[in-house]
Design an enzyme around this catalytic site. Structure first.
Site, PDB file in Angstrom:
ATOM      1  N   SER A 190       7.001   3.445   3.666  1.00 38.64           N
ATOM      2  CA  SER A 190       6.142   2.988   4.764  1.00 38.64           C
ATOM      3  C   SER A 190       6.872   2.891   6.101  1.00 38.64           C
ATOM      4  CB  SER A 190       5.535   1.633   4.426  1.00 38.64           C
ATOM      5  OG  SER A 190       6.504   0.618   4.487  1.00 38.64           O
ATOM      6  N   VAL A 227       0.862  -1.179   0.000  1.00 40.54           N
ATOM      7  CA  VAL A 227       0.000   0.000   0.000  1.00 40.54           C
ATOM      8  C   VAL A 227       0.905   1.237   0.000  1.00 40.54           C
ATOM      9  CG1 VAL A 227      -2.162   0.912   0.910  1.00 40.54           C
ATOM     10  CG2 VAL A 227      -1.441  -1.374   1.566  1.00 40.54           C
ATOM     11  N   ALA A 228       2.021   1.136  -0.752  1.00 39.67           N
ATOM     12  CA  ALA A 228       2.996   2.234  -0.869  1.00 39.67           C
ATOM     13  C   ALA A 228       3.384   2.752   0.526  1.00 39.67           C
ATOM     14  CB  ALA A 228       2.446   3.326  -1.782  1.00 39.67           C
ATOM     15  N   CYS A 229       3.385   4.065   0.711  1.00 38.09           N
ATOM     16  CA  CYS A 229       3.866   4.639   1.975  1.00 38.09           C
ATOM     17  C   CYS A 229       3.027   4.225   3.174  1.00 38.09           C
ATOM     18  CB  CYS A 229       3.910   6.154   1.893  1.00 38.09           C
ATOM     19  SG  CYS A 229       5.215   6.743   0.819  1.00 38.09           S
ATOM     20  N   SER A 230       1.816   3.741   2.950  1.00 41.09           N
ATOM     21  CA  SER A 230       0.968   3.349   4.073  1.00 41.09           C
ATOM     22  C   SER A 230       1.008   1.843   4.344  1.00 41.09           C
ATOM     23  CB  SER A 230      -0.472   3.805   3.832  1.00 41.09           C
ATOM     24  OG  SER A 230      -0.560   5.193   4.061  1.00 41.09           O
TER      25      SER A 230
END
Ligand code: COA
Length: 376
Positions: free
Chosen positions: A336, A157-160
């Site tokens: 992340s 979820v990419a950076c998250s």
């Protein structure tokens, strides 16, 4: 009557690559590339057929982002104007892959801090913005290297990724599917950063983090209660990376810059700050927490200006470094892993009963909040 399982954070772990690149070193290398490009294309530039490249600057980078240096897995090739990308010898299938290796190091740190044996962990989530390969899952390789039974899978979820991983782990524990879950975030962001792009070449750094989420009944005394988690996604093309296995269907464009990280940084800044600040305030209210009274915010580490604005809206005043610590200066944006590094390095001094927030935001757009309270 059996009491319901209650998820907590038992410990976190961190792996920091030994090599780092200062802004001065980065800009010197970038500007050598620019000089060379402009000299090689002097004729076409004079004829107006090719745009001359502009040099980068140390002052701009620090002012625009707050970043002073970043860790990388391979410094020399990144700084070599002929390469400007990470490089290492390809590993045999039998050898631990590099992403798994740094994930294992962070996981071992978390397990040691919790006093937990790997064999007592039930699941491994590898939650990161880029996997080294499509399959077998990185998480399963990490699981095997640690000697964990049970199940493992990758999630992106990419950076998250890490906050989404924490909620997923917490849900497994609430549902009784697991009692001890490792959320591992190995981020070799140097592989998807376009080191030749002046607007973004300074942004990212490499690192790995791990979060051990467990049922309170088996957690060590020193742990963090998870008061609530909330996830949000809203589609946006403003942070995008088109790399993927289907690029082979279009060999003529397989190597174009859109197969690396691309962003509209200004738009991201303007759209994400209000979205995340509102999300935090709404979630605090839902949980019955006064957001002005939060002891500390461990925010996603992408840009110091974004964090200043978000913290101000959440706390109701300008946050100091104690209330909203930064690791951007030495780590850069580690996707992340950023908010987890901040939590890992800046949480020990909090007292039992103190409430804080781990919060991520980035590509997707995606955002996640994890409200925690120190137990004791
Ligand atoms: N060196 C010197 N000048 C530079 C430069 C560099 N490396 N890169 C850009 N500039 C210049 C531009 O040419 C522009 O000049 P102009 O105004 O004369 O045209 C000016 O600086 C502003 O550029 P801009 O890219 O708009 O800068 P910014 O202040 O918005 O900062 C970011 C750029 C990327 C640091 C910032 O927008 C940001 O961090 N946004 C959020 C990013 C984010 O969270 N991304 C999520 C990733 S997971």
């Amino acid at each position: 009557m059996e009491t319901a399982q209650r998820p907590v954070i038992s410990a976190t772990g961190l792996f920091t690559p030994p090599e780092s690149i200062s802004n001065e070193e980065l800009v010197a290398s970038f500007n050598r590339y620019v000089e060379r490009f402009n000299a090689d294309h002097a004729g076409a530039i004079a004829a107006g057929e090719v745009a001359a490249l502009e040099p980068s600057s140390v002052e701009f980078i620090e002012k625009a982002s707050g970043i002073k240096s970043r860790h990388v897995m391979a410094k020399a090739p990144v700084l070599d104007p002929d390469v400007m990308a990470p490089r290492w010898a390809e590993r045999a299938d039998e050898d631990l892959s590099i992403l798994a290796e740094i994930g294992v190091a962070a996981a071992q740190d978390a397990l040691a801090r919790a006093g937990r044996q790997a064999r007592d962990v039930d699941a491994v989530l590898c939650a990161a913005s880029n996997m080294e390969r499509p399959y077998p899952a990185m998480a399963i390789e990490i699981q095997q290297a640690l000697g964990i039974e049970g199940f493992a899978f990758d999630m992106n979820v990419a950076c998250s990724s890490a906050t989404f991983g924490i909620q997923t782990a917490a849900d497994y524990i609430r549902a009784g599917h697991a009692r001890s879950v490792l959320v591992v975030s190995p981020e070799i962001t140097s592989g998807h950063l376009n080191w030749r792009d002046r607007d973004s070449h300074f942004i990212f750094g490499d690192v790995a983090t791990a979060v051990l989420v467990e049922d309170a009944a088996i957690a060590p005394d020193a742990h963090w209660d998870i008061l609530g988690t909330r996830l949000k996604t809203v589609f946006s093309n403003n942070i995008r990376n088109n790399f993927g296995f289907l690029n082979r269907a279009h060999p003529e464009t397989a190597d174009t810059p859109d197969k690396l990280f691309v962003q509209e940084g200004r738009k991201v800044f303007k759209e994400v700050v209000p979205m995340v600040a509102q999300m935090i305030v709404d979630e605090a209210e839902r949980l019955g927490i006064d957001s002005h009274g939060l002891r500390r915010l461990w925010l996603h580490q992408a840009n110091a200006g974004m964090n200043r604005l978000i913290a101000q809206r959440v706390l109701g005043h300008e946050a100091n470094a104690d209330e909203s610590p930064t690791v951007l200066d030495t780590y850069g944006n580690t996707s992340s892993a950023g908010s987890i590094i901040a939590f890992h390095l800046h949480s020990e001094d909090l007292r039992a009963g103190d409430t804080g927030l781990i919060c991520s935001f980035g590509a997707g757009y995606s955002a996640g909040t994890v409200f925690v309270r120190k137990a004791g």
